[in-house]
Scaffold this motif. Structure first.
Motif, PDB file in Angstrom:
ATOM      1  N   GLY A  99      28.198  90.933 -53.934  1.00  0.00           N
ATOM      2  CA  GLY A  99      29.085  92.073 -54.144  1.00  0.00           C
ATOM      3  C   GLY A  99      30.503  91.878 -53.641  1.00  0.00           C
ATOM      4  N   GLU A 100      30.762  90.763 -52.969  1.00  0.00           N
ATOM      5  CA  GLU A 100      32.103  90.510 -52.426  1.00  0.00           C
ATOM      6  C   GLU A 100      32.989  89.869 -53.499  1.00  0.00           C
ATOM      7  N   THR A 101      34.269  90.247 -53.523  1.00  0.00           N
ATOM      8  CA  THR A 101      35.237  89.576 -54.392  1.00  0.00           C
ATOM      9  C   THR A 101      36.165  88.739 -53.526  1.00  0.00           C
ATOM     10  N   VAL A 102      36.191  87.433 -53.816  1.00  0.00           N
ATOM     11  CA  VAL A 102      37.076  86.512 -53.092  1.00  0.00           C
ATOM     12  C   VAL A 102      38.122  85.996 -54.070  1.00  0.00           C
ATOM     13  N   ALA A 103      39.387  86.110 -53.699  1.00  0.00           N
ATOM     14  CA  ALA A 103      40.467  85.561 -54.521  1.00  0.00           C
ATOM     15  C   ALA A 103      40.850  84.202 -53.958  1.00  0.00           C
ATOM     16  N   ILE A 106      40.262  83.174 -59.475  1.00  0.00           N
ATOM     17  CA  ILE A 106      41.392  82.256 -59.296  1.00  0.00           C
ATOM     18  C   ILE A 106      42.605  83.078 -59.709  1.00  0.00           C
ATOM     19  N   ALA A 107      43.360  83.535 -58.719  1.00  0.00           N
ATOM     20  CA  ALA A 107      44.396  84.534 -58.971  1.00  0.00           C
ATOM     21  C   ALA A 107      45.749  83.873 -59.171  1.00  0.00           C
ATOM     22  N   HIS A 108      46.265  83.974 -60.390  1.00  0.00           N
ATOM     23  CA  HIS A 108      47.593  83.428 -60.675  1.00  0.00           C
ATOM     24  C   HIS A 108      48.673  84.448 -60.332  1.00  0.00           C
ATOM     25  N   ARG A 109      48.267  85.719 -60.255  1.00  0.00           N
ATOM     26  CA  ARG A 109      49.187  86.783 -59.830  1.00  0.00           C
ATOM     27  C   ARG A 109      48.717  87.279 -58.472  1.00  0.00           C
ATOM     28  N   ALA A 115      41.517  91.864 -53.663  1.00  0.00           N
ATOM     29  CA  ALA A 115      40.219  91.266 -53.331  1.00  0.00           C
ATOM     30  C   ALA A 115      39.776  91.642 -51.918  1.00  0.00           C
ATOM     31  N   ASP A 116      38.470  91.501 -51.659  1.00  0.00           N
ATOM     32  CA  ASP A 116      37.944  91.762 -50.316  1.00  0.00           C
ATOM     33  C   ASP A 116      38.436  90.703 -49.334  1.00  0.00           C
ATOM     34  N   ARG A 117      38.600  89.479 -49.865  1.00  0.00           N
ATOM     35  CA  ARG A 117      39.003  88.366 -49.013  1.00  0.00           C
ATOM     36  C   ARG A 117      39.795  87.383 -49.862  1.00  0.00           C
ATOM     37  N   ILE A 118      40.731  86.693 -49.225  1.00  0.00           N
ATOM     38  CA  ILE A 118      41.563  85.707 -49.915  1.00  0.00           C
ATOM     39  C   ILE A 118      41.369  84.368 -49.222  1.00  0.00           C
ATOM     40  N   VAL A 119      41.196  83.302 -50.023  1.00  0.00           N
ATOM     41  CA  VAL A 119      41.247  81.965 -49.443  1.00  0.00           C
ATOM     42  C   VAL A 119      42.424  81.236 -50.078  1.00  0.00           C
ATOM     43  N   VAL A 120      43.163  80.511 -49.246  1.00  0.00           N
ATOM     44  CA  VAL A 120      44.332  79.759 -49.707  1.00  0.00           C
ATOM     45  C   VAL A 120      43.956  78.289 -49.753  1.00  0.00           C
ATOM     46  N   MET A 121      44.196  77.652 -50.904  1.00  0.00           N
ATOM     47  CA  MET A 121      43.906  76.236 -51.045  1.00  0.00           C
ATOM     48  C   MET A 121      45.188  75.419 -51.066  1.00  0.00           C
ATOM     49  N   ASP A 122      45.097  74.228 -50.492  1.00  0.00           N
ATOM     50  CA  ASP A 122      46.212  73.287 -50.548  1.00  0.00           C
ATOM     51  C   ASP A 122      45.621  71.877 -50.531  1.00  0.00           C
ATOM     52  N   GLY A 178      41.215  85.176 -45.150  1.00  0.00           N
ATOM     53  CA  GLY A 178      41.271  86.485 -44.503  1.00  0.00           C
ATOM     54  C   GLY A 178      41.564  87.568 -45.522  1.00  0.00           C
ATOM     55  N   THR A 179      41.742  88.797 -45.055  1.00  0.00           N
ATOM     56  CA  THR A 179      42.107  89.883 -45.971  1.00  0.00           C
ATOM     57  C   THR A 179      43.603  89.780 -46.280  1.00  0.00           C
ATOM     58  N   HIS A 180      44.026  90.489 -47.331  1.00  0.00           N
ATOM     59  CA  HIS A 180      45.448  90.490 -47.683  1.00  0.00           C
ATOM     60  C   HIS A 180      46.301  90.948 -46.491  1.00  0.00           C
ATOM     61  N   THR A 181      45.876  92.013 -45.822  1.00  0.00           N
ATOM     62  CA  THR A 181      46.647  92.560 -44.703  1.00  0.00           C
ATOM     63  C   THR A 181      46.760  91.549 -43.569  1.00  0.00           C
ATOM     64  N   GLU A 182      45.625  90.887 -43.254  1.00  0.00           N
ATOM     65  CA  GLU A 182      45.644  89.888 -42.179  1.00  0.00           C
ATOM     66  C   GLU A 182      46.599  88.737 -42.520  1.00  0.00           C
ATOM     67  N   LEU A 183      46.460  88.219 -43.749  1.00  0.00           N
ATOM     68  CA  LEU A 183      47.213  87.019 -44.114  1.00  0.00           C
ATOM     69  C   LEU A 183      48.694  87.317 -44.368  1.00  0.00           C
ATOM     70  N   ALA A 184      48.997  88.499 -44.898  1.00  0.00           N
ATOM     71  CA  ALA A 184      50.401  88.834 -45.207  1.00  0.00           C
ATOM     72  C   ALA A 184      51.229  88.947 -43.931  1.00  0.00           C
ATOM     73  N   THR A 185      50.555  89.200 -42.804  1.00  0.00           N
ATOM     74  CA  THR A 185      51.282  89.357 -41.537  1.00  0.00           C
ATOM     75  C   THR A 185      51.088  88.158 -40.604  1.00  0.00           C
ATOM     76  N   ALA A 186      50.457  87.083 -41.111  1.00  0.00           N
ATOM     77  CA  ALA A 186      50.080  85.968 -40.230  1.00  0.00           C
ATOM     78  C   ALA A 186      51.107  84.837 -40.176  1.00  0.00           C
TER      79      ALA A 186
END
Length: 255
Positions: free
Chosen positions: A42-46, A207-210, A217-224, A232-240
């Protein structure tokens, strides 16, 4: 011993696990480098990151389209490689950027993967995914011929149709390698809302292009460079003050 057979696991949950997965298209160049990720039912990960970070490869491996060079992919504890192809196709559906519209009517196109879908079922899904207005506007509605030699559908409509197919198949796990990047803003917003509706009640990897879609999403993972570098969540990562915060700032600046 005389122990009873284990009960069949229900097909609903949809917990998907990548366990130290690596994949390389060429010797010495890894598209994925020892990636581990668990997505709960049930979780959505971007998944976000620069072009070439490994996002599409990740989606294809989660779908069982590409076998990993090392590591494993588990669906509710069972390796994807142990599942028969027809079972896997029902339980994990990948909507990729290359959407095919098949020859035939819209209804026939939708029933290719969900043969049991009734007209009423199709209409209910179309309502939920916001596709009814344009489907009704087609020359013959669901009976309109599309595909080669039929009514030409713009890319955003074809993508919408693919999301509708996904909803009708009703898998436990949905993987969206979104092609909303090419759509105009109004189409992209419509598709984002349709994608969110299609993911409701199932496990989703987008796989979010926007980045506006990642933010939902419930959670975001950043790939490099084939690795997950932030989660983390959008709120956590946007302020990190990390990679995601930089991507978010650039995205908002460009809009």
């Amino acid at each position: 011993g005389g122990s009873p057979p284990a009960p069949r696991a229900p097909t609903a949950p949809g917990r998907i696990v990548l366990d130290r997965v690596s994949y390389g298209y060429a010797v010495g160049r890894r598209a994925l480098d020892t990636v581990s990720l668990t997505v709960e039912p049930g979780e959505t990960v971007a998944v976000v990151g620069a072009s070439g970070a490994g996002k599409t490869t990740l989606a294809k491996i989660l779908a069982g389209v590409l076998p990993p060079d090392s590591g494993r992919v588990l669906l509710d504890g069972a390796p994807l490689t142990a599942l028969p192809a027809d079972v896997l196709r029902r339980r994990v559906v990948l909507v990729s950027q290359e959407v095919h519209v098949f020859d035939g009517t819209v209804a026939e196109d939708l029933r290719l993967f969900a043969p049991g879908a009734t007209d009423a079922g199709i209409r209910a899904s179309a309502d939920r995914l916001g596709a009814t207005p344009w489907l009704d506007a087609l020359p013959e509605g669901l009976g309109t011929r599309v595909g080669a030699g039929g009514h030409a559908l713009p890319a955003a409509r074809a993508q919408h149709l693919a999301l509708l197919r996904l909803a009708l198949v009703d898998p436990g796990v949905a993987l969206l390698d979104e092609a909303t990047a090419e759509a105009g803003t109004s189409d992209a917003d419509l598709l984002e809302n349709a994608a969110a509706a299609a993911l409701t009640g199932r496990t989703g990897v987008v796989i979010a292009h926007r980045l506006s879609q990642a933010a939902r999403a419930d959670r975001i993972v950043v790939m490099d460079a084939g690795r997950i570098v932030e989660s983390g969540t959008h709120t956590e990562l946007a302020t990190a003050h990390g990679p995601y915060a930089r991507l978010w700032a650039a995205w908002n600046h460009a809009r």
